[in-house]
Design a protein around this motif. Structure first.
Motif, PDB file in Angstrom:
ATOM      1  N   SER A 236       0.821  -1.207   0.000  1.00  0.00           N
ATOM      2  CA  SER A 236       0.000   0.000   0.000  1.00  0.00           C
ATOM      3  C   SER A 236       0.859   1.262   0.000  1.00  0.00           C
ATOM      4  O   SER A 236       0.543   2.241  -0.678  1.00  0.00           O
ATOM      5  N   SER A 239       2.356   1.632  -3.538  1.00  0.00           N
ATOM      6  CA  SER A 239       1.338   2.054  -4.490  1.00  0.00           C
ATOM      7  C   SER A 239       0.891   3.484  -4.215  1.00  0.00           C
ATOM      8  O   SER A 239       0.595   4.240  -5.146  1.00  0.00           O
ATOM      9  N   GLY A 242       3.034   5.800  -5.843  1.00  0.00           N
ATOM     10  CA  GLY A 242       3.043   5.690  -7.295  1.00  0.00           C
ATOM     11  C   GLY A 242       4.119   4.783  -7.836  1.00  0.00           C
ATOM     12  O   GLY A 242       4.406   4.820  -9.041  1.00  0.00           O
ATOM     13  N   THR A 247      -1.918   2.394 -11.688  1.00  0.00           N
ATOM     14  CA  THR A 247      -3.080   3.100 -11.139  1.00  0.00           C
ATOM     15  C   THR A 247      -4.399   2.467 -11.578  1.00  0.00           C
ATOM     16  O   THR A 247      -5.397   2.605 -10.868  1.00  0.00           O
ATOM     17  N   HIS A 248      -4.429   1.787 -12.719  1.00  0.00           N
ATOM     18  CA  HIS A 248      -5.682   1.164 -13.164  1.00  0.00           C
ATOM     19  C   HIS A 248      -5.947  -0.157 -12.446  1.00  0.00           C
ATOM     20  O   HIS A 248      -7.040  -0.710 -12.567  1.00  0.00           O
ATOM     21  N   THR A 249      -4.979  -0.695 -11.707  1.00  0.00           N
ATOM     22  CA  THR A 249      -5.164  -1.926 -10.938  1.00  0.00           C
ATOM     23  C   THR A 249      -5.723  -1.580  -9.565  1.00  0.00           C
ATOM     24  O   THR A 249      -5.158  -0.745  -8.851  1.00  0.00           O
ATOM     25  N   SER A 251      -5.985  -1.894  -6.019  1.00  0.00           N
ATOM     26  CA  SER A 251      -5.406  -2.395  -4.775  1.00  0.00           C
ATOM     27  C   SER A 251      -5.698  -1.345  -3.716  1.00  0.00           C
ATOM     28  O   SER A 251      -6.056  -0.209  -4.032  1.00  0.00           O
ATOM     29  N   THR A 254      -3.524   1.763  -4.260  1.00  0.00           N
ATOM     30  CA  THR A 254      -3.900   2.624  -5.382  1.00  0.00           C
ATOM     31  C   THR A 254      -5.218   3.340  -5.111  1.00  0.00           C
ATOM     32  O   THR A 254      -5.420   4.472  -5.560  1.00  0.00           O
ATOM     33  N   GLN A 257      -4.333   6.184  -2.875  1.00  0.00           N
ATOM     34  CA  GLN A 257      -3.561   7.160  -3.636  1.00  0.00           C
ATOM     35  C   GLN A 257      -4.473   7.990  -4.548  1.00  0.00           C
ATOM     36  O   GLN A 257      -4.305   9.199  -4.696  1.00  0.00           O
ATOM     37  N   GLY A 258      -5.485   7.342  -5.167  1.00  0.00           N
ATOM     38  CA  GLY A 258      -6.398   8.062  -6.037  1.00  0.00           C
ATOM     39  C   GLY A 258      -7.406   8.913  -5.313  1.00  0.00           C
ATOM     40  O   GLY A 258      -8.083   9.734  -5.948  1.00  0.00           O
TER      41      GLY A 258
END
Length: 306
Positions: A236, A239, A242, A247-249, A251, A254, A257-258
């Protein structure tokens, strides 16, 4: 002529309660009750987590990647219990899929690190002498580098993906297992049955494989279980920076983060629920591992029962 009366003696202090007395039995019973409750709660949390990972995706016929800009950043509701993210995707499904990926990374990294650490620690403890000193100096040298910094260095050599993260976490987390296994092997080498096996003509390889390794497997397995949440947190963190998964996976790293921009804008749910999906399995595994540690360590268990 009268004699002064003798001063009364101070009362003798009460003897401490015996370990077999009712006070100690009551205290031990409360500790056992608390420990049992902790194990049951941890087992329930872990069971709910596993069932969610296994059953939610097949039962909920929704695409966790489906984008609906008209429903972006909706608060939790009956339609979307965890709300939606910044492009309208259902956050419950995203968290479940993210937990699946994070668990995959955690279990794979923990097993790899445990195998490497057990092999290195058993070899160092069984060989002893200069081989033991050289191996432990290597372990101390690698341990002096922060895990996250070393993990970033390893991940930077590969393209973002699941297996580079697994390799990164495994290469930075086998050190503690190697120390535990080495200490256990050194303890087992002083047992009488090891001396009897050596006196009977058994080779060092046979003694290690037949007698030492079976004795360290419970400790190694416990280290692997405790390493799973640690590896999840490590993934984590990578991710979130970055440097881990694309980013499209989905978890947990991510997802958090998004959600940074949403948190600054006042939408708390895209950050809260992925964070809970990291914390709750960690607490469940830690509770069960603590009970397991007490079972394989009789001295510690006897101390806790007092």
């Amino acid at each position: 002529m009268t004699c002064d009366a003798p001063a009364p003696h101070a009362p003798a202090p009460a003897p401490p309660p015996s370990p077999a007395g009712p006070e100690w039995r009551s205290y031990g019973g409360k500790r056992r009750t608390t420990r049992t409750l902790r194990v049951r709660v941890s087992a329930a949390l872990l069971a709910v987590t596993v069932l969610a990972v296994l059953l939610v995706p097949p039962l909920v016929q929704l695409d966790q990647q489906a984008v609906d800009l008209a429903a972006k950043l909706r608060a939790p509701s009956w339609e979307h219990p965890f709300g939606t993210d910044d492009v309208g995707r259902d956050l419950l499904l995203r968290c479940v899929y993210g937990l699946r990926v994070s668990l995959l990374v955690g279990v794979a990294a923990a097993l790899t690190a445990t195998v490497v650490g057990t092999a290195v620690g058993a070899a160092a403890g069984a060989l002893g002498g200069w081989a033991d000193r050289c191996v432990m100096r290597v372990v101390d040298t690698v341990s002096s580098v922060p895990h996250l910094l070393l993990g970033i260095f390893v991940v930077a050599m590969f393209r973002p993906g699941v297996w580079p993260v697994v390799v990164s976490v495994a290469l930075t987390h086998w050190l503690s297992t190697a120390r535990i296994v080495r200490a256990e092997v050194l303890s087992l080498r002083s047992r009488p049955y090891i001396d009897a096996a050596v006196s009977g003509g058994a080779s060092r390889w046979r003694v290690t494989v037949r007698h030492l390794l079976p004795g360290v497997l419970p400790q190694a397995a416990l280290a692997a279980v405790l390493m799973v949440p640690h590896a999840m947190w490590h993934e984590s963190a990578l991710s979130f920076l970055g440097l881990g998964l694309p980013t499209h996976t989905a978890s947990l790293g991510t997802l958090i983060q998004g959600a940074r921009g949403s948190l600054l804008a006042g939408q708390w749910w895209p950050t809260l629920f992925p964070g809970l999906f990291i914390i709750l399995p960690t607490l469940a595994i830690a509770g069960l591992a603590g009970a397991w540690r007490e079972r394989i360590n009789p001295r510690r268990r006897s101390e806790l029962m007092l």
